[in-house]
Scaffold this active site. Structure first.
Site, short mmCIF file in Angstrom:
data_model
loop_
_atom_site.label_atom_id
_atom_site.label_comp_id
_atom_site.label_asym_id
_atom_site.label_seq_id
_atom_site.Cartn_x
_atom_site.Cartn_y
_atom_site.Cartn_z
N THR B 179 98.36 80.46 49.15
CA THR B 179 99.53 81.22 48.53
C THR B 179 100.21 81.70 49.61
OG1 THR B 179 98.03 81.78 46.62
CG2 THR B 179 99.92 82.73 46.27
N ASP B 210 97.25 83.00 39.28
CA ASP B 210 98.04 84.16 38.86
C ASP B 210 99.44 84.32 39.49
OD1 ASP B 210 96.96 83.92 41.50
OD2 ASP B 210 96.84 86.21 41.88
N THR B 230 96.84 86.98 46.68
CA THR B 230 96.34 85.53 46.91
C THR B 230 94.87 85.49 46.75
OG1 THR B 230 96.02 83.92 48.90
CG2 THR B 230 96.28 86.20 49.85
N GLY B 231 94.32 84.48 46.10
CA GLY B 231 92.95 84.41 45.87
C GLY B 231 92.55 83.88 44.74
N GLY B 233 92.80 82.84 41.53
CA GLY B 233 93.56 83.08 40.70
C GLY B 233 92.88 83.72 39.30
#
Lengths: 313, 313
Positions: B179, B210, B230-231, B233
């Site tokens: 992301t 997300d 960022t991760g 989601g």
């Protein structure tokens, strides 16, 4: 007996006694009562709040006067695009779906996504493929056809106007935010929330509202509350309404009633965001705030029979 | 001189020195630096944080090593499905888009939706039609092709596995949440946040993370902070991460650093949610928390030259 309670809504907006016939009002009240009873029966026997909110919302989806499932409004393209989400307060697990056109009960698909997809949110035709891969049967578009919705769409389809369910132009000032939803507390102390909608009449460009957005239209957390919203979704998304109420309780120590009043009757009003919500906390307290003329709503608990209401008190 | 500052990210995950070549690291650092400078130049001349975060994210979208715009990963169907959102802290106005396949800079479309659609969130092919109706040119699928992403997809396309950008199987334990995003404070005291992604390699069923969810992947409010996440989601959605940080500041009086630490290094870790975010408050304080091995990040301000970092300090 342990506490349990449920509250549901069938949309908010310019809902006035002057715009209603006694026959239609009875139809609405009976449907709200039956949907609440469907959820209440599940809570009474000790089953989960998740089952209860799903059952109540399924009843409302199947009832053609509400804008969700059967009775969903028409898009600009003459199709139906439905959104739904569900959340479990015990573990913060959630499922959401948007833009499906052939799912009889979108809330069932949202739950299936929560439990079997490995994801939270699926969208569009591929979400229907997921439903099929789980054995869910797709409905033909004709299932969602109702004459009333078709007429509403015909009145505006050649314009650029979109409508939040019934709008000003159609029924003498009525503007209705067509969404259905339920929140519940079960005997195990678990909260759940579920929301489902058919969106806006004549909507274009794949618009998504707050209904499938965890934190905006739907939220549940055993530590605070469960919330299901209905209203002008753009404002509910920008205000992250459902999670805002939870945070006001968790971080500021407000009661459910105080948090609901602040968000619905103050913050949203200042933004211009019309609508309402149903809310329940872990003690079984219920709040049903709205800043519009009316909101189709009903509630019941271990100690209180089903109550229905439509207009302001 | 009045305060201004910007922070950006290019994704978090298992990013370790042992998995990186010096040449590749230089490429990443140069791109992070250039993206930050693109935003900084806008802030320096007194323009808006909204313009700055858009410009920084556009640079990252155009850079093929990041999973957004050019360089977006392949879905299970061999297509690219990109999501983005943007929010303005001054007025809480927001725009979001998901599931677009032919938009060179999805963050530009998110802004266009915010400013010209009358809605907050548009999805799928109809969102591309909206883009066209505003004069935006669609790109052929070939624009988004990169050999590296194609190879990644080939390795997993016949499996049920989806990957968060690079995953365990491909590069010796690397799991990267692809992301890009930016947050900024401008000289007028306005905050803004922007996030853009290409999603997961081999993802199916129209999964939405997300990134396009206001309150989860992106949030901005002049009263508190601007956040871009960022991760993984699914966890960021269930935890409503971006708005949670804002609420911890607004309702509990936490500083930006304290709120970020609590959400990223405590709450998300307990849920099992890996990732990070970039955050800035109305005083220009910056936080860059992550709970993974690394996060591509960079920042700069009126008084500090561009800094870049990839691994843990």
């Amino acid at each position: 007996m342990k506490k349990f309670a449920i509250a549901i809504h069938g949309g908010a907006g310019t809902i006035l006694p002057s715009l209603m016939t006694p026959e239609k009002e009875l139809l609405y009240r009976n449907a709200l009562k039956a949907a609440t009873e469907a959820g209440l029966a599940i809570l009474k026997k000790g089953s989960s709040s998740l089952d209860a909110v799903e059952a109540a919302v399924m009843y409302l989806e199947d009832f053609p006067l509400f804008n969700a499932g059967k009775g969903a409004v028409f898009t600009n393209a003459g199709t139906h695009e439905m959104d739904a989400s569900i959340m479990e307060g015990l573990n913060l697990e959630a499922g959401a779906v948007s833009g499906v056109s052939h799912i009889k009960n979108p809330i069932q698909l949202a739950r299936l996504i929560k439990e079997q997809s490995g994801h939270v949110y699926l969208s569009g035709l591929p979400a229907e493929q997921f439903a099929q891969s789980c054995g869910m049967v797709l409905e033909p578009s004709s299932y969602f056809y109702t004459e009333e919705r078709y007429k509403q769409w015909q009145q505006v389809k050649d314009s650029d106007t979109y409508q939040l369910d019934h709008s000003d132009k159609i029924e003498q000032g009525e503007k209705k935010f067509g969404t259905v939803g339920a929140v519940a507390l079960d005997q195990h102390g678990n909260l759940a929330a579920a929301t489902s909608t058919g969106g806006m009449t004549n909507k274009r460009f794949g618009r998504v509202g707050d209904t499938p957005i965890i934190g905006a239209g739907t939220y549940a957390n055993n530590a605070t509350c469960a919330i299901s919203c209905t209203g002008h979704g753009e404002f509910f998304m920008r205000a992250v309404v459902a999670y805002d109420i939870s945070c006001l309780m968790a971080y500021k120590g407000l009661t459910l009633q105080e948090a609901c009043r602040l968000v619905v009757n103050d913050k949203l009003v200042k933004m211009g965001g019309e609508g309402g919500l149903v809310a329940i906390d872990s003690h079984g307290n219920i709040a049903l705030p709205f800043n519009s003329e009316g909101m189709y709503r009903a509630w019941a608990s271990a100690t209180e029979l089903v109550q229905t209401a439509i207009y302001k008190d």
